[in-house]
Design a protein around this motif. Sequence first.
Motif, PDB file in Angstrom:
ATOM      1  N   ALA A  86      -8.645   4.278  -1.953  1.00 48.73           N
ATOM      2  CA  ALA A  86      -8.695   3.416  -1.164  1.00 48.73           C
ATOM      3  C   ALA A  86      -8.398   2.494  -0.552  1.00 48.73           C
ATOM      4  N   ASN A  87      -8.274   1.497  -1.533  1.00 46.89           N
ATOM      5  CA  ASN A  87      -7.469   0.378  -1.281  1.00 46.89           C
ATOM      6  C   ASN A  87      -6.708  -0.282  -0.611  1.00 46.89           C
ATOM      7  N   ARG A  88      -6.017   0.463  -0.943  1.00 46.20           N
ATOM      8  CA  ARG A  88      -4.282   0.633  -1.173  1.00 46.20           C
ATOM      9  C   ARG A  88      -4.009   2.293  -0.433  1.00 46.20           C
ATOM     10  N   GLY A  89      -4.463   2.664   0.059  1.00 48.70           N
ATOM     11  CA  GLY A  89      -4.266   3.837   0.855  1.00 48.70           C
ATOM     12  C   GLY A  89      -3.863   4.896   0.766  1.00 48.70           C
ATOM     13  N   LEU A  90      -4.878   5.258  -0.867  1.00 49.50           N
ATOM     14  CA  LEU A  90      -4.812   6.330  -1.360  1.00 49.50           C
ATOM     15  C   LEU A  90      -6.305   7.109  -1.053  1.00 49.50           C
ATOM     16  N   GLY A  91      -6.544   6.923  -0.661  1.00 49.56           N
ATOM     17  CA  GLY A  91      -7.654   7.150  -0.051  1.00 49.56           C
ATOM     18  C   GLY A  91      -7.694   8.484   0.114  1.00 49.56           C
ATOM     19  N   TYR A  92      -9.152   9.766   0.858  1.00 51.85           N
ATOM     20  CA  TYR A  92      -9.027  11.021   0.658  1.00 51.85           C
ATOM     21  C   TYR A  92      -8.274  11.766   1.784  1.00 51.85           C
ATOM     22  N   ASP A  93      -7.910  10.884   2.666  1.00 49.18           N
ATOM     23  CA  ASP A  93      -6.879  11.638   3.744  1.00 49.18           C
ATOM     24  C   ASP A  93      -5.678  11.079   3.378  1.00 49.18           C
ATOM     25  N   ALA A  94      -4.896  10.563   2.116  1.00 49.15           N
ATOM     26  CA  ALA A  94      -3.577  10.515   2.222  1.00 49.15           C
ATOM     27  C   ALA A  94      -3.271  11.310   1.959  1.00 49.15           C
ATOM     28  N   ASP A  95      -1.632  11.366   2.558  1.00 50.56           N
ATOM     29  CA  ASP A  95      -1.022  12.671   2.964  1.00 50.56           C
ATOM     30  C   ASP A  95       0.009  12.644   1.786  1.00 50.56           C
ATOM     31  N   GLN A  96       0.347  13.350   0.996  1.00 44.63           N
ATOM     32  CA  GLN A  96       1.296  13.144  -0.088  1.00 44.63           C
ATOM     33  C   GLN A  96       2.521  13.367   0.404  1.00 44.63           C
ATOM     34  N   GLY A  97       2.830  15.005   1.234  1.00 41.23           N
ATOM     35  CA  GLY A  97       3.959  15.431   2.016  1.00 41.23           C
ATOM     36  C   GLY A  97       4.414  15.634   0.385  1.00 41.23           C
ATOM     37  N   SER A  98       5.989  15.963   0.867  1.00 40.38           N
ATOM     38  CA  SER A  98       6.573  16.590  -0.091  1.00 40.38           C
ATOM     39  C   SER A  98       7.262  15.696  -0.984  1.00 40.38           C
ATOM     40  N   THR A 151       0.418  -0.995  -0.132  1.00 39.41           N
ATOM     41  CA  THR A 151      -0.352  -0.017   0.268  1.00 39.41           C
ATOM     42  C   THR A 151       0.701   1.526   0.821  1.00 39.41           C
ATOM     43  N   TYR A 152       0.054   2.211   0.191  1.00 39.99           N
ATOM     44  CA  TYR A 152       1.199   3.993  -0.174  1.00 39.99           C
ATOM     45  C   TYR A 152       2.179   3.734   1.216  1.00 39.99           C
ATOM     46  N   ALA A 153       1.380   3.043   2.045  1.00 40.25           N
ATOM     47  CA  ALA A 153       1.825   2.978   3.644  1.00 40.25           C
ATOM     48  C   ALA A 153       3.840   3.067   3.117  1.00 40.25           C
ATOM     49  N   ASP A 154       3.716   2.097   1.939  1.00 42.72           N
ATOM     50  CA  ASP A 154       5.461   1.572   2.243  1.00 42.72           C
ATOM     51  C   ASP A 154       5.926   2.142   1.523  1.00 42.72           C
TER      52      ASP A 154
END
Length: 653
Positions: free
Chosen positions: A637-649, A542-545
Amino acid sequence: VTGPSFARVDAIISAANKLNLVLTKDLTLIEESENHFKYIAPSISTDDINAKLVYYPMPDSSLKLAWDFSILTLDNKNWYSIRVDAVDGKIININDWIINCEFDSKEQKNNYTDFNFLESSKSVQDGSSYRVFALPAESPNHGPYELVSEPANDISSPFGWHDTDGVTGAEHTITRGNNVWAREDTEGDGGMSGVDYSPDGGESLTFDFDLNFDQPPAGYQDASITNLFYLNNVMHDIWYQYGFDEASGNFQENNYGNGGIGGDSVNADGQDGDGLNNASFGTPPDGGNPQMTMYEWSGPLGEPLNILDGALAGGYAGIPAGFGTPLPYDNPIEAELALVVDSPTSSDPYDACESITNAAALDGKIAVIRRGTCEFGFKILAAQTNGAIGVIMVNNLASPSIITMGEGADDASGTPPSVMISQADGELLISALESGEVITASLLRDTYNIDGDFDNGIIAHEYGHGISARLVGGPSSVNCLNNDEQMSEGLSDWYGLMITMEEGDQGSDIRGIGTFADGQSTTGNGIRPAPYSTDFSVNDYTYADTNNTSLSQPHGVGFVFATALWDLTWAYIEKYGFDPDFYNGTGGNNIMMQLLLDALKLAPCNPGFVDLRDAILGADTVSNEGLNQCLIWEVFANRGLGYDADQGSVFIR
């Protein structure tokens, strides 16, 4: 600031010094116009150096006046795109247009599986035919070697694949035409020898060549380069239907009056002799010829090292280096072994990372070196300088037991044949040499290399780098995928996956990248951290990885985004069905192909995951009136890229 205060010549010299390129001849100005200057510098660049003034966007959203130019190094391994501050002379940014995709895991390959043949629905009637592993076959492991007739699409290649003048009739009977020039480059010099071979189909354009894998790849060059030519052209023709056309910066010599600059067909070098287990693609701005380089892969693990005497006599598993002189297939290199010794103050006196102290003992011998903290090219070059005629590299790690050695920064292209063996085998060898035992050994290649020119997924992956580079930021700006969170490698995987889909496939299937080239079965894990699959028990990334620094950048990071993209593809197929017609189909796979290319055109320069997710949502709004907004949100969203996903820099991982 209204004008530069740092001279353009000084900017080029500064960049050359930074890159350790030695200017032995003066820069010569050959053409100039307002804020645009063309130089030749034969001692550092094989291509003209075009310097122009630009405003370059910085990560803090400011703009800097800069000199923008590129340098194609003499060995054709690097094509540096450079920005130098036109006010204070500081180097702002250096990007290498040549993207390398090197991997090194090993398994065994299986035999053919079932195959469904794909035809271009509207073909050009020029009599041409090509015996290839035709799409959707991913490789020789996925489908038969078959003859296809007149596969050029009449919309994207209206005069066929061998035309360049826009008049009926081929200008070339070799594997060269408007979209690509495919040729061998066994010398590994990027075509500079001028004698690189291309198969000839004659006036009938019949490229029907026998293929026998039971020999070194040089023995089936006609078949290999024909497949490389075919796949490049099919990539051109398929993705043209979805918007990678002339106006968007596609790769054509003649743009047939449809916009764009032209003069930029792909130079595709097959069976490249400058390395192993690799492939690369270099993309200059619209109007400049891209460079594809396809290499051989080391194939199944063999026993290239044979100890000829003593208690350790026998064959030993090993992998040849990805650079230097290849191991011979006959006439083995035979000599006594000598343990390399460097400085007595070294943390490891056998790793050749410091000055070698036993030069006389190495002369005419096969050097034994322990893997250490310095680059393989540096060590092997040092051994050669001290007289070694071959090298055995002993791994210093138990797992993975053996890897393919990469060259590193040193030019070790002319070094003697070398292999890596496992830590377990190597330490026995080192102990025997330490005890004074005289050991004779031979180095001989006992398995054949695998030709990457038959891995359609890898060819598509490399071509895909060019698509992404030309679309994100526009065809004249190919430096918009340089940030830490850029997903170019994943996007390129996705292009290859899309054109090798078959009727009956399921989202939960295991889809490994590069399984044929890497000697794996069709169900192998491939060369990514996990296979692509919608099944979380197979691929749970997921995106967190992407916060995990053990995940490589850009390959591992890009893989995570492509994992979400593959899920989205199957969500579309589940809703709209699958259509095997990649050119004019109306299935979910076709809709997804259009959606992604539209999104790349909408994406900002140097997008992060959230940026490209939003571009996909935007493309759906523009093209489909937002019909699939909920579906897109749910999948991401299922892979961690939903509405609250924080891209940061996107520049700091």
